[in-house]
Design an enzyme around this catalytic site. Structure first.
Site, PDB file in Angstrom:
ATOM      1  N   ASN A  24    -115.190  60.458  33.361  1.00 32.98           N
ATOM      2  CA  ASN A  24    -114.973  61.202  32.257  1.00 32.98           C
ATOM      3  C   ASN A  24    -114.618  61.992  31.693  1.00 32.98           C
ATOM      4  O   ASN A  24    -114.474  62.411  30.089  1.00 32.98           O
ATOM      5  CB  ASN A  24    -116.144  59.705  30.670  1.00 32.98           C
ATOM      6  CG  ASN A  24    -116.462  58.473  30.270  1.00 32.98           C
ATOM      7  OD1 ASN A  24    -115.263  57.990  30.997  1.00 32.98           O
ATOM      8  ND2 ASN A  24    -117.442  57.896  30.426  1.00 32.98           N
ATOM      9  N   CYS A 117    -112.485  47.468  21.993  1.00 36.77           N
ATOM     10  CA  CYS A 117    -113.263  47.791  23.118  1.00 36.77           C
ATOM     11  C   CYS A 117    -114.158  47.012  22.497  1.00 36.77           C
ATOM     12  O   CYS A 117    -115.005  47.161  21.193  1.00 36.77           O
ATOM     13  CB  CYS A 117    -113.580  49.612  23.626  1.00 36.77           C
ATOM     14  SG  CYS A 117    -115.013  49.244  24.855  1.00 36.77           S
ATOM     15  N   ARG A 122    -115.050  51.301  16.979  1.00 32.83           N
ATOM     16  CA  ARG A 122    -114.727  52.504  17.717  1.00 32.83           C
ATOM     17  C   ARG A 122    -113.592  52.942  16.739  1.00 32.83           C
ATOM     18  O   ARG A 122    -111.905  53.279  17.759  1.00 32.83           O
ATOM     19  CB  ARG A 122    -114.352  52.163  19.653  1.00 32.83           C
ATOM     20  CG  ARG A 122    -115.560  51.506  19.540  1.00 32.83           C
ATOM     21  CD  ARG A 122    -115.145  51.691  21.809  1.00 32.83           C
ATOM     22  NE  ARG A 122    -115.161  53.073  22.079  1.00 32.83           N
ATOM     23  CZ  ARG A 122    -115.563  53.157  24.083  1.00 32.83           C
ATOM     24  NH1 ARG A 122    -115.586  52.339  24.302  1.00 32.83           N
ATOM     25  NH2 ARG A 122    -115.424  54.356  23.910  1.00 32.83           N
ATOM     26  N   ASP A 306    -123.839  55.081  27.860  1.00 27.53           N
ATOM     27  CA  ASP A 306    -123.161  53.962  29.221  1.00 27.53           C
ATOM     28  C   ASP A 306    -124.599  53.586  30.486  1.00 27.53           C
ATOM     29  O   ASP A 306    -124.015  53.138  30.848  1.00 27.53           O
ATOM     30  CB  ASP A 306    -123.194  55.146  30.166  1.00 27.53           C
ATOM     31  CG  ASP A 306    -121.026  55.401  28.625  1.00 27.53           C
ATOM     32  OD1 ASP A 306    -120.583  56.048  28.806  1.00 27.53           O
ATOM     33  OD2 ASP A 306    -120.868  54.539  27.819  1.00 27.53           O
ATOM     34  N   ARG A 398    -112.573  49.585  36.419  1.00 28.25           N
ATOM     35  CA  ARG A 398    -112.002  50.369  35.517  1.00 28.25           C
ATOM     36  C   ARG A 398    -112.802  51.982  35.377  1.00 28.25           C
ATOM     37  O   ARG A 398    -112.190  53.152  35.360  1.00 28.25           O
ATOM     38  CB  ARG A 398    -112.139  50.214  34.424  1.00 28.25           C
ATOM     39  CG  ARG A 398    -111.139  48.874  33.464  1.00 28.25           C
ATOM     40  CD  ARG A 398    -111.458  49.320  31.684  1.00 28.25           C
ATOM     41  NE  ARG A 398    -111.377  50.495  30.910  1.00 28.25           N
ATOM     42  CZ  ARG A 398    -112.758  50.772  29.823  1.00 28.25           C
ATOM     43  NH1 ARG A 398    -113.383  49.541  29.893  1.00 28.25           N
ATOM     44  NH2 ARG A 398    -112.952  51.815  29.764  1.00 28.25           N
TER      45      ARG A 398
HETATM   46  C1  EPZ Z   1    -116.737  58.507  25.329  1.00 22.97           C
HETATM   47  O1  EPZ Z   1    -116.432  57.655  24.422  1.00 22.97           O
HETATM   48  C2  EPZ Z   1    -117.103  57.519  26.664  1.00 22.97           C
HETATM   49  N1  EPZ Z   1    -115.814  57.212  27.161  1.00 22.97           N
HETATM   50  C3  EPZ Z   1    -118.003  56.334  26.413  1.00 22.97           C
HETATM   51  O2  EPZ Z   1    -118.242  55.831  27.912  1.00 22.97           O
HETATM   52  C4  EPZ Z   1    -119.178  56.682  25.909  1.00 22.97           C
HETATM   53  O3  EPZ Z   1    -120.623  55.698  25.913  1.00 22.97           O
HETATM   54  C5  EPZ Z   1    -119.251  57.198  24.499  1.00 22.97           C
HETATM   55  O4  EPZ Z   1    -118.153  58.528  24.634  1.00 22.97           O
HETATM   56  C6  EPZ Z   1    -120.476  57.916  23.998  1.00 22.97           C
HETATM   57  O5  EPZ Z   1    -121.390  58.937  25.293  1.00 22.97           O
HETATM   58  C7  EPZ Z   1    -114.561  58.151  27.526  1.00 22.97           C
HETATM   59  O6  EPZ Z   1    -115.328  59.336  27.847  1.00 22.97           O
HETATM   60  C8  EPZ Z   1    -113.413  57.701  28.522  1.00 22.97           C
HETATM   61  P1  EPZ Z   1    -117.547  58.805  20.851  1.00 22.97           P
HETATM   62  P2  EPZ Z   1    -115.882  57.154  22.804  1.00 22.97           P
HETATM   63  O7  EPZ Z   1    -116.419  58.958  19.996  1.00 22.97           O
HETATM   64  O8  EPZ Z   1    -115.241  59.560  22.723  1.00 22.97           O
HETATM   65  C9  EPZ Z   1    -118.047  56.183  16.253  1.00 22.97           C
HETATM   66  C10 EPZ Z   1    -117.990  53.924  29.473  1.00 22.97           C
HETATM   67  O9  EPZ Z   1    -118.860  53.015  29.735  1.00 22.97           O
HETATM   68  N2  EPZ Z   1    -116.545  57.002  16.224  1.00 22.97           N
HETATM   69  O10 EPZ Z   1    -118.724  59.194  21.456  1.00 22.97           O
HETATM   70  O11 EPZ Z   1    -114.680  56.063  22.395  1.00 22.97           O
HETATM   71  C11 EPZ Z   1    -117.745  55.302  17.674  1.00 22.97           C
HETATM   72  O12 EPZ Z   1    -117.974  53.942  17.262  1.00 22.97           O
HETATM   73  C12 EPZ Z   1    -117.174  54.651  28.356  1.00 22.97           C
HETATM   74  O13 EPZ Z   1    -117.703  55.013  30.280  1.00 22.97           O
HETATM   75  C13 EPZ Z   1    -116.724  57.060  14.592  1.00 22.97           C
HETATM   76  O14 EPZ Z   1    -117.496  56.521  14.079  1.00 22.97           O
HETATM   77  O15 EPZ Z   1    -117.757  58.348  22.097  1.00 22.97           O
HETATM   78  C14 EPZ Z   1    -119.077  55.652  18.297  1.00 22.97           C
HETATM   79  O16 EPZ Z   1    -119.941  54.359  17.785  1.00 22.97           O
HETATM   80  C15 EPZ Z   1    -117.767  53.207  27.154  1.00 22.97           C
HETATM   81  N3  EPZ Z   1    -115.900  57.380  14.573  1.00 22.97           N
HETATM   82  C16 EPZ Z   1    -119.300  56.935  17.930  1.00 22.97           C
HETATM   83  O17 EPZ Z   1    -118.944  57.134  17.391  1.00 22.97           O
HETATM   84  C17 EPZ Z   1    -114.319  58.287  15.044  1.00 22.97           C
HETATM   85  O18 EPZ Z   1    -113.658  58.254  15.032  1.00 22.97           O
HETATM   86  C18 EPZ Z   1    -119.847  57.339  19.685  1.00 22.97           C
HETATM   87  O19 EPZ Z   1    -118.056  57.152  20.453  1.00 22.97           O
HETATM   88  C19 EPZ Z   1    -115.179  58.413  16.738  1.00 22.97           C
HETATM   89  C20 EPZ Z   1    -116.326  57.674  17.298  1.00 22.97           C
END
Ligand code: EPZ
Length: 417
Positions: A24, A117, A122, A306, A398
């Site tokens: 990440n 996902c 997401r 995670d 992945r």
């Molecule tokens: C990153 O995902 C990581 N992926 C995820 O790891 C990790 O679980 C997550 O951060 C939380 O730590 C990468 O870095 C590639 P978020 P990301 O935006 O950026 C909501 C793994 O297993 N949200 O912090 O997509 C979203 O739906 C993966 O390695 C909105 O509502 O996570 C979620 O409920 C899985 N609107 C929460 O925020 C938005 O525009 C956190 O999502 C963006 C997010």
């Protein structure tokens, strides 16, 4: 890529593993590399399908990208295309992190919504709101996003939620916008700090990464650099949980203890012995696991979402009842039915999973629902009596490099077909 992992469990696993570079971190840093017109060499990149897909995205916009011995070399001097094809955008959720970088590199961008996902909807509303706050026009139509940076301007971007991806996109968009930009309620994950360290090494002026407030003074250009990725804290947590679930002891090479505080504290509360010596870690499982009264997943530095799946298998052996509350994603308990098929007694109620122990797992035929869930089912199989088969359509590959080889080197009977 459909795989089957066949495991004969119930062996104490002991030995040493080297922890891969952080998936990440690599993904946003590869996106950031296009902001120079130079060559970047990024070291300690794990050989994962997510990294390979990201390299295909780099090539689709006209960069060259090569992978050799853990180093990805990217040359973005020939980038010419502002459009990322849907089949690549859908391969991985983190493809959305190219939105800010391509928009600023090419002046505009066009790409489809990223891969959904299994963890939930997401959405990308926070990403788009942040880019619009920076004066970037962003239009969604028929599943495509189109952006235009002609009126981009520095701004104060406040994120309604400390989204990791939205924070990354905002940084990548603002880093070359003249003037002072500010991000408040930013994500504080170590991977955000790694991205900002990479950009600052390229010549950016970013301060405050790792806190909720990030200051960015836009610069006109960035140069190509060599850079080493931080260790993968979730991979480290996964191997620590393998030790816990099998009653073994594992030495971890290439860890940063400060990135593992929430994990380490929880494991010590469960009776594990966890020590750190510089960039090495060590865990020894307790004879009897104390159940977790309450694990609540939170944005960093809280307990990472995670890691909650990979904690479940050893909590099934816990001396009473454990509770996990998943506060980040709405659908991250998909492995529970398969764990119960193996003999667990887990009940989910909304965002909570109640794990009643101690129970002994037995081998079964199960299916990986997502990346960390697949790893968790592998851990459950390692602690189960008898043989298990884990069917996987490519989720585990992945995020984990050399997982089967590493687990086998710890003494497991595991093969992959
Ligand atoms: C990153 O995902 C990581 N992926 C995820 O790891 C990790 O679980 C997550 O951060 C939380 O730590 C990468 O870095 C590639 P978020 P990301 O935006 O950026 C909501 C793994 O297993 N949200 O912090 O997509 C979203 O739906 C993966 O390695 C909105 O509502 O996570 C979620 O409920 C899985 N609107 C929460 O925020 C938005 O525009 C956190 O999502 C963006 C997010």
């Amino acid at each position: 890529m459909f795989l089957k992992y066949i495991v004969k469990g119930d062996r104490e696993l002991c030995g040493s593993v080297r922890i891969q570079g952080a998936k990440n971190s690599v993904l946003p840093i590869l996106a950031a590399s296009i902001l120079s017109n130079d060559k970047c060499e990024i070291h300690d990149c794990p050989d994962l399908s997510d990294v390979r897909y990201t390299m295909e995205i780099l090539e689709a916009i006209g960069c060259s990208a090569a992978y050799e011995n853990g180093t990805v070399t990217v040359d973005s001097s020939s980038a010419f295309n502002c459009e990322i094809p849907p089949h690549l955008m859908r391969q991985l959720r983190s493809s959305i992190v190219f939105l800010g970088a391509v928009t600023m590199k090419m002046g505009k961008a066009r790409m489809s919504m990223p891969g959904g996902c299994p963890l939930g909807a997401r959405p990308i509303d926070l990403h788009l709101k942040a880019l619009k706050a920076l004066g970037i026009k962003a239009r969604e139509e028929a599943g495509f996003i189109e952006t235009d940076a002609s009126d981009a301007k520095c701004a104060h971007v406040h994120l309604a939620f400390p989204s990791v991806g939205a924070t990354e996109n905002t940084i990548l968009a603002a880093v070359k916008i003249k003037g002072e930009s500010l991000i408040t309620n930013a994500a504080r994950e170590p991977e955000i700090v790694d991205l900002c360290n990479f950009l600052n090494a390229m010549g950016a002026h970013i301060t405050g990464s790792g806190t909720g407030t990030i200051h960015i003074e836009g610069v006109a250009s960035l140069k190509g650099i060599n850079y080493r990725i931080i260790p993968d804290r979730i991979a480290a947590a996964t191997y620590m949980c393998i030790a816990m679930a099998t009653g073994g002891e594992i030495e971890l090479e290439n860890v940063k203890r400060d990135h593992l505080t929430a994990i380490t504290n929880e494991l010590r509360d469960e009776g594990a012995r966890v020590e750190f010596f510089g960039e090495r870690g060590y865990i020894r499982a307790p004879g009897k696991i104390k159940s977790a009264a309450m694990i609540k997943t939170m944005p960093y530095p809280g307990f990472p979402t995670d890691a909650q799946s990979v904690f479940m298998p050893h909590l099934i052996k816990g001396d009473s009842t454990s509770v996990i509350v998943e506060n980040i994603f709405e659908n991250r308990f998909k492995i529970v039915p398969d764990l119960n098929l193996m003999g667990a007694d887990i009940v989910t109620e909304g965002r909570s999973a109640i794990i009643r122990g101690p129970r002994q797992l037995s081998g079964a035929h199960v299916v990986a629902p997502d990346l960390r869930g697949g790893a968790a089912l592998l851990i459950a199989a390692l602690s189960a009596k008898g043989e298990s088969v884990i069917e996987d359509e490519g989720h585990i590959a992945r995020g984990y490099e050399n997982l089967v080889e590493n687990i086998r080197s710890l003494g497991a009977d595991i093969r992959c077909e």
